[in-house]
Design a protein around this motif. Structure first.
Motif, mmCIF file in Angstrom:
data_model
loop_
_atom_site.group_PDB
_atom_site.id
_atom_site.type_symbol
_atom_site.label_atom_id
_atom_site.label_comp_id
_atom_site.label_asym_id
_atom_site.label_seq_id
_atom_site.Cartn_x
_atom_site.Cartn_y
_atom_site.Cartn_z
ATOM 1 N N LYS A 130 7.721 68.532 12.228
ATOM 2 C CA LYS A 130 7.560 68.783 10.796
ATOM 3 C C LYS A 130 8.731 68.228 10.004
ATOM 4 N N GLU A 131 9.923 68.431 10.495
ATOM 5 C CA GLU A 131 11.126 67.992 9.773
ATOM 6 C C GLU A 131 11.323 66.477 9.874
ATOM 7 N N ILE A 132 11.216 65.949 11.083
ATOM 8 C CA ILE A 132 11.511 64.533 11.313
ATOM 9 C C ILE A 132 10.434 63.633 10.710
ATOM 10 N N SER A 133 9.173 64.070 10.728
ATOM 11 C CA SER A 133 8.091 63.247 10.168
ATOM 12 C C SER A 133 8.245 63.077 8.657
ATOM 13 N N GLN A 134 8.903 64.029 8.002
ATOM 14 C CA GLN A 134 9.153 63.894 6.571
ATOM 15 C C GLN A 134 10.219 62.839 6.291
ATOM 16 N N GLN A 135 11.196 62.736 7.190
ATOM 17 C CA GLN A 135 12.260 61.749 7.023
ATOM 18 C C GLN A 135 11.822 60.361 7.465
ATOM 19 N N LEU A 136 11.050 60.324 8.538
ATOM 20 C CA LEU A 136 10.650 59.056 9.138
ATOM 21 C C LEU A 136 9.126 59.006 9.200
ATOM 22 N N GLY A 137 8.519 58.500 8.134
ATOM 23 C CA GLY A 137 7.074 58.421 8.052
ATOM 24 C C GLY A 137 6.503 57.279 8.872
ATOM 25 N N VAL A 138 5.180 57.239 8.966
ATOM 26 C CA VAL A 138 4.494 56.210 9.759
ATOM 27 C C VAL A 138 4.850 54.812 9.270
ATOM 28 N N ASP A 139 4.788 54.586 7.958
ATOM 29 C CA ASP A 139 5.026 53.251 7.413
ATOM 30 C C ASP A 139 6.464 52.805 7.640
ATOM 31 N N LEU A 140 7.413 53.724 7.489
ATOM 32 C CA LEU A 140 8.820 53.378 7.673
ATOM 33 C C LEU A 140 9.102 53.014 9.128
ATOM 34 N N ILE A 141 8.605 53.827 10.059
ATOM 35 C CA ILE A 141 8.820 53.536 11.480
ATOM 36 C C ILE A 141 8.148 52.220 11.858
ATOM 37 N N PHE A 142 6.950 51.986 11.323
ATOM 38 C CA PHE A 142 6.243 50.738 11.623
ATOM 39 C C PHE A 142 7.055 49.524 11.190
ATOM 40 N N LEU A 143 7.632 49.571 9.979
ATOM 41 C CA LEU A 143 8.430 48.445 9.482
ATOM 42 C C LEU A 143 9.547 48.101 10.453
ATOM 43 N N CYS A 144 10.179 49.122 11.008
ATOM 44 C CA CYS A 144 11.324 48.887 11.890
ATOM 45 C C CYS A 144 10.902 48.404 13.274
ATOM 46 N N MET A 145 9.830 48.986 13.822
ATOM 47 C CA MET A 145 9.451 48.572 15.175
ATOM 48 C C MET A 145 8.806 47.183 15.177
ATOM 49 N N ALA A 146 8.290 46.745 14.027
ATOM 50 C CA ALA A 146 7.673 45.422 13.942
ATOM 51 C C ALA A 146 8.633 44.361 13.413
ATOM 52 N N ASP A 147 9.848 44.753 13.038
ATOM 53 C CA ASP A 147 10.809 43.834 12.427
ATOM 54 C C ASP A 147 11.504 42.994 13.497
ATOM 55 N N GLU A 148 11.176 41.717 13.560
ATOM 56 C CA GLU A 148 11.727 40.833 14.592
ATOM 57 C C GLU A 148 13.198 40.513 14.375
ATOM 58 N N MET A 149 13.765 40.918 13.249
ATOM 59 C CA MET A 149 15.190 40.710 13.008
ATOM 60 C C MET A 149 16.043 41.799 13.655
ATOM 61 N N LEU A 150 15.413 42.853 14.146
ATOM 62 C CA LEU A 150 16.135 43.944 14.794
ATOM 63 C C LEU A 150 16.166 43.728 16.304
ATOM 64 N N PRO A 151 17.183 44.241 16.991
ATOM 65 C CA PRO A 151 17.260 44.075 18.452
ATOM 66 C C PRO A 151 16.112 44.792 19.151
#
Length: 268
Positions: free
Chosen positions: A119-140
């Motif tokens: 409940k707490e973490i999903s408010q900070q890290l939503g689906v769209d935000l996590i998706f942007l990071c895991m799909a970002d090829e500029m990140l390790p």
């Protein structure tokens, strides 16, 4: 080491320990202890005049903010941290490493549907935000793998998702039509699947595209760092399948890709 120790306390033999999870959640997520965490800010619009970016980029940026031991406030985009860490900036490398272990702790805190943390973490890290990071090829790769793992335990493996049987091996005789095609096979399944798919449409597209890229590579498992991300993507695909996100025809397509990856391993 501190975050890694807390992560290990949450589980035993890959199974969550609810009592310990709850204690750690209440401590780590308490506002009085917020200074030990790096906060993930929602996507911000960026000017195209940033000096550190020498390549094309999307205007959608995720930013990290934290407070150091001198109580000074800092903020940087996650892409900037990754780029400067690759360039040898030890401080940014340490910040990114700490953040990666924080994501690991968050995933462990949410493991096996620990809703106090979810409940707490999903408010900070939503689906769209996590998706942007895991799909970002500029990140390790290891950081993207951490986001992929977090997506599974914060958003996918939770209510209202329940395990379903992708293929029904036994049915009532009266339920069997006289003629059927692959597209019609599961047309009578729960219509709520479309609602779930809409929420995770980008994630499902990323999973399929990523696995297609893996199977098309000449030596798909040569990069050990990338293998960490590949493992998490396959794990995410596995759960999406068993939570009923794919139709039968989509499942066949994904299965062909996964079988192709196995063939690559057997015939290097």
């Amino acid at each position: 080491r501190f975050l890694d120790y807390l992560s290990d306390l949450c589980v035993s033999n890959h199974i969550a320990i609810p009592v310990t999870q709850e204690l750690i959640c209440k401590c780590v997520l308490d506002s009085k202890n917020s200074d030990i965490l790096i906060k993930t800010e929602p996507v911000k619009e960026m000017s195209q005049t940033h000096e550190y970016l020498s390549i094309e980029y999307s205007e959608e940026e995720v930013w990290l903010t934290w407070t150091d031991k001198n109580n000074d406030h800092h903020e940087k985009s996650i892409r900037q941290l990754a780029q400067e860490a690759r360039a040898g900036n030890a401080h940014d490398e340490n910040v990114l490493s700490y953040y990666r272990y924080q994501l690991k702790l968050f995933a462990r805190m949410c493991l096996d549907r620990q809703y106090l943390a979810i409940k707490e973490i999903s408010q900070q890290l939503g689906v769209d935000l996590i998706f942007l990071c895991m799909a970002d090829e500029m990140l390790p790769f290891d950081l993207r793998a951490s986001f992929c793992h977090l997506m599974l335990h914060v958003h996918v493996d939770r209510d209202p998702q329940e395990l379903v049987m992708p293929v029904k091996f036994a049915r009532l005789w009266t339920e069997i039509p006289t003629a059927i095609t692959i597209k019609d096979y599961d047309s009578n399944l729960n219509v709520s699947r479309d609602d779930k798919k809409n929420k995770f449409a980008s994630t499902m597209e990323f999973v399929e595209d990523y696995l297609n890229n893996v199977v098309s590579e000449a030596v798909p498992f040569a990069n050990e760092e990338k293998n960490k991300l590949t493992f998490e993507v396959v794990s995410l695909a596995h759960n999406l399948i068993y939570f009923g996100f794919y139709s039968f025809s989509e499942l066949l397509r994904l299965t062909r890709t996964l079988l192709g990856i196995i063939d690559c391993v057997q015939n290097p």
